[in-house]
Design an enzyme around this catalytic site. Structure first.
Site, PDB file in Angstrom:
ATOM      1  N   THR A  79       0.814  -1.216   0.000  1.00 15.32           N
ATOM      2  CA  THR A  79       0.000   0.000   0.000  1.00 15.32           C
ATOM      3  C   THR A  79       0.847   1.265   0.000  1.00 15.32           C
ATOM      4  OG1 THR A  79      -1.823  -1.115   1.145  1.00 15.32           O
ATOM      5  CG2 THR A  79      -1.744   1.279   1.311  1.00 15.32           C
TER       6      THR A  79
ATOM      7  N   ASP B 235       2.164  -7.746  -4.829  1.00 13.03           N
ATOM      8  CA  ASP B 235       1.106  -7.592  -3.832  1.00 13.03           C
ATOM      9  C   ASP B 235       1.386  -8.594  -2.717  1.00 13.03           C
ATOM     10  OD1 ASP B 235      -1.486  -8.092  -2.429  1.00 13.03           O
ATOM     11  OD2 ASP B 235      -2.255  -6.675  -3.910  1.00 13.03           O
ATOM     12  N   SER B 236       1.306  -8.167  -1.469  1.00 12.14           N
ATOM     13  CA  SER B 236       1.694  -9.072  -0.380  1.00 12.14           C
ATOM     14  C   SER B 236       0.805 -10.309  -0.310  1.00 12.14           C
ATOM     15  CB  SER B 236       1.696  -8.344   0.964  1.00 12.14           C
ATOM     16  OG  SER B 236       0.400  -8.005   1.373  1.00 12.14           O
TER      17      SER B 236
ATOM     18  N   THR C 152       1.253  -5.124   4.122  1.00 14.23           N
ATOM     19  CA  THR C 152       1.055  -5.530   5.517  1.00 14.23           C
ATOM     20  C   THR C 152       0.444  -6.920   5.670  1.00 14.23           C
ATOM     21  OG1 THR C 152      -1.099  -4.427   5.588  1.00 14.23           O
ATOM     22  CG2 THR C 152       0.822  -3.140   6.290  1.00 14.23           C
ATOM     23  N   ASP C 153      -0.313  -7.392   4.672  1.00 11.74           N
ATOM     24  CA  ASP C 153      -1.086  -8.620   4.870  1.00 11.74           C
ATOM     25  C   ASP C 153      -0.218  -9.830   5.191  1.00 11.74           C
ATOM     26  OD1 ASP C 153      -3.449  -7.301   4.538  1.00 11.74           O
ATOM     27  OD2 ASP C 153      -3.846  -8.038   2.512  1.00 11.74           O
TER      28      ASP C 153
ATOM     29  N   GLN D 147      -4.585 -21.467  19.886  1.00 14.24           N
ATOM     30  CA  GLN D 147      -5.466 -20.480  19.276  1.00 14.24           C
ATOM     31  C   GLN D 147      -5.471 -19.175  20.061  1.00 14.24           C
ATOM     32  OE1 GLN D 147      -9.384 -22.137  18.764  1.00 14.24           O
ATOM     33  NE2 GLN D 147      -8.630 -23.996  17.784  1.00 14.24           N
ATOM     34  N   CYS D 148      -5.029 -19.230  21.312  1.00 13.21           N
ATOM     35  CA  CYS D 148      -5.013 -18.025  22.150  1.00 13.21           C
ATOM     36  C   CYS D 148      -3.854 -17.122  21.745  1.00 13.21           C
ATOM     37  CB  CYS D 148      -4.869 -18.389  23.624  1.00 13.21           C
ATOM     38  SG  CYS D 148      -6.200 -19.410  24.260  1.00 13.21           S
TER      39      CYS D 148
END
Length: 337
Positions: A14, A59-60, A91-92, A273-274
């Site tokens: 971006t 593009d990331s 950033t992705d 997952q935490c």
């Protein structure tokens, strides 16, 4: 006094985009031109820098292990000519690329700082200016010998951070490890988080094609879905479990599928997952059962770090037991044993 000289690899993202009828789009040459007119970058305290714009711009969302290799080789090619390096990146998937390079760049003795922006540099309300300035200043720090991510005035260890917010300038965070630096009234770098400088020459580990998968457990998961994933020619699985490493082991078909996979040499890494957690499979029977069938702990590694570390280890070693041991060893500050 000679100014530090920084190499900037502009891969895309971006930060260098421009407006169009279809929204923001890549604009080759635009970022370099804008940076040349930024007054702040001409300040006496700023380093000299060279911008290398990739062609084509990536593009990331399209980033792949081949692109990690491209970036690592680019840094290695210019390593002796510059004091530090910046990777401008979308950033992705920035956390994946930063994690990957933290492992691939062996014996790193100079700073490599990833940054980008949520809003393009052309906009008045952009975060790109501050991110560029901060990244350049940290890339000058000779005491910094690792791959980092700089965003919204915070400097994070590259293999510890994740993109946690798509709607804020504070897009990244590192919940299981403190930020290693920040821009406040001064440029601050934590002494207790720094690696010792190595004297060996830089070496880049080439990344081979590795068959990996990633699954997040959830109540009601049909074991046939897991079986279909593990039935492929797969080498490793990152499995996000509940809490500190628990899974529904009352589901015997699921346990049998996982057992069969580990028996044929699939490396299964148990991560939580935490956001804040350190996997300990000895705490509950629902975790111990996973350990007993050969699943290994990912401790407090992020999913991005676990995935890229597996790519690195399968590229470096042939022996599965060695890969398992190294996966549970803190190599670049990526985990807390």
């Amino acid at each position: 006094m000679t100014k530090p000289n920084i190499y900037i690899a502009y891969t895309g993202g971006t930060i260098g985009m421009q407006r169009s009828d279809m929204g923001y789009v890549p604009a080759p040459g635009s970022l370099t031109q804008q940076m040349q007119t930024m007054q702040a970058l001409q300040h006496d305290d700023m380093p000299d820098f060279t911008v290398h714009e990739y062609e084509p711009i990536i593009d990331s969302a399209d980033m792949s292990p081949a692109n990690w290799q491209q970036i690592a080789d680019d840094i290695a090619e210019h390593y002796d000519d510059y004091d530090g390096f910046i990777v401008l990146h979308g950033t992705d998937t920035m956390a994946y690329s930063a994690s990957a390079l933290s492992f691939m760049l062996e014996n790193l003795a100079k700073p490599v700082v990833f940054t980008g922006s949520q809003v393009p540099l052309i906009e008045a309300h952009t975060d790109a200016r501050e991110n560029l300035i901060g990244a350049l200043l940290f890339a000058c720090k000779p005491e910094l010998h690792e791959v980092c991510v700089f965003f919204d005035n915070k400097l994070y260890r590259g293999n510890r951070c994740q993109k946690t917010n798509a709607n804020s300038y504070h897009a990244f965070d590192s919940v299981n490890y403190p930020a290693i630096g920040e821009v406040a009234l001064a440029l601050n770098l934590r002494d207790d988080c720094q690696f010792s400088k190595v004297s060996k020459p830089l070496s880049v580990q080439a990344i081979k094609n590795t068959q990996l998968a990633h699954i997040r457990l959830f109540p009601g998961l049909d074991s046939r879905v897991l079986n279909n994933i593990l039935d492929q020619p797969i080498q490793a699985l990152v499995m996000e479990t509940y809490g500190i490493g628990n899974a529904p082991v009352v589901n015997q078909s699921l346990v049998d599928i996982l057992t069969a996979a580990t028996n044929r040499g699939v490396v299964i890494v148990n991560t939580s997952q935490c956001a804040i957690a350190n996997v300990n499979m000895d705490s509950y029977p629902t975790g111990r059962a996973l350990k007993d069938i050969g699943i290994i702990s990912g401790f407090d590694m992020t999913a991005e770090s676990a995935i890229t570390k597996l790519h690195y280890l399968f590229s470096k070693y042939d022996n599965i037991e060695t890969i398992k041991t190294q996966m549970q060893t803190n190599l670049r500050g990526e985990l807390t044993p």
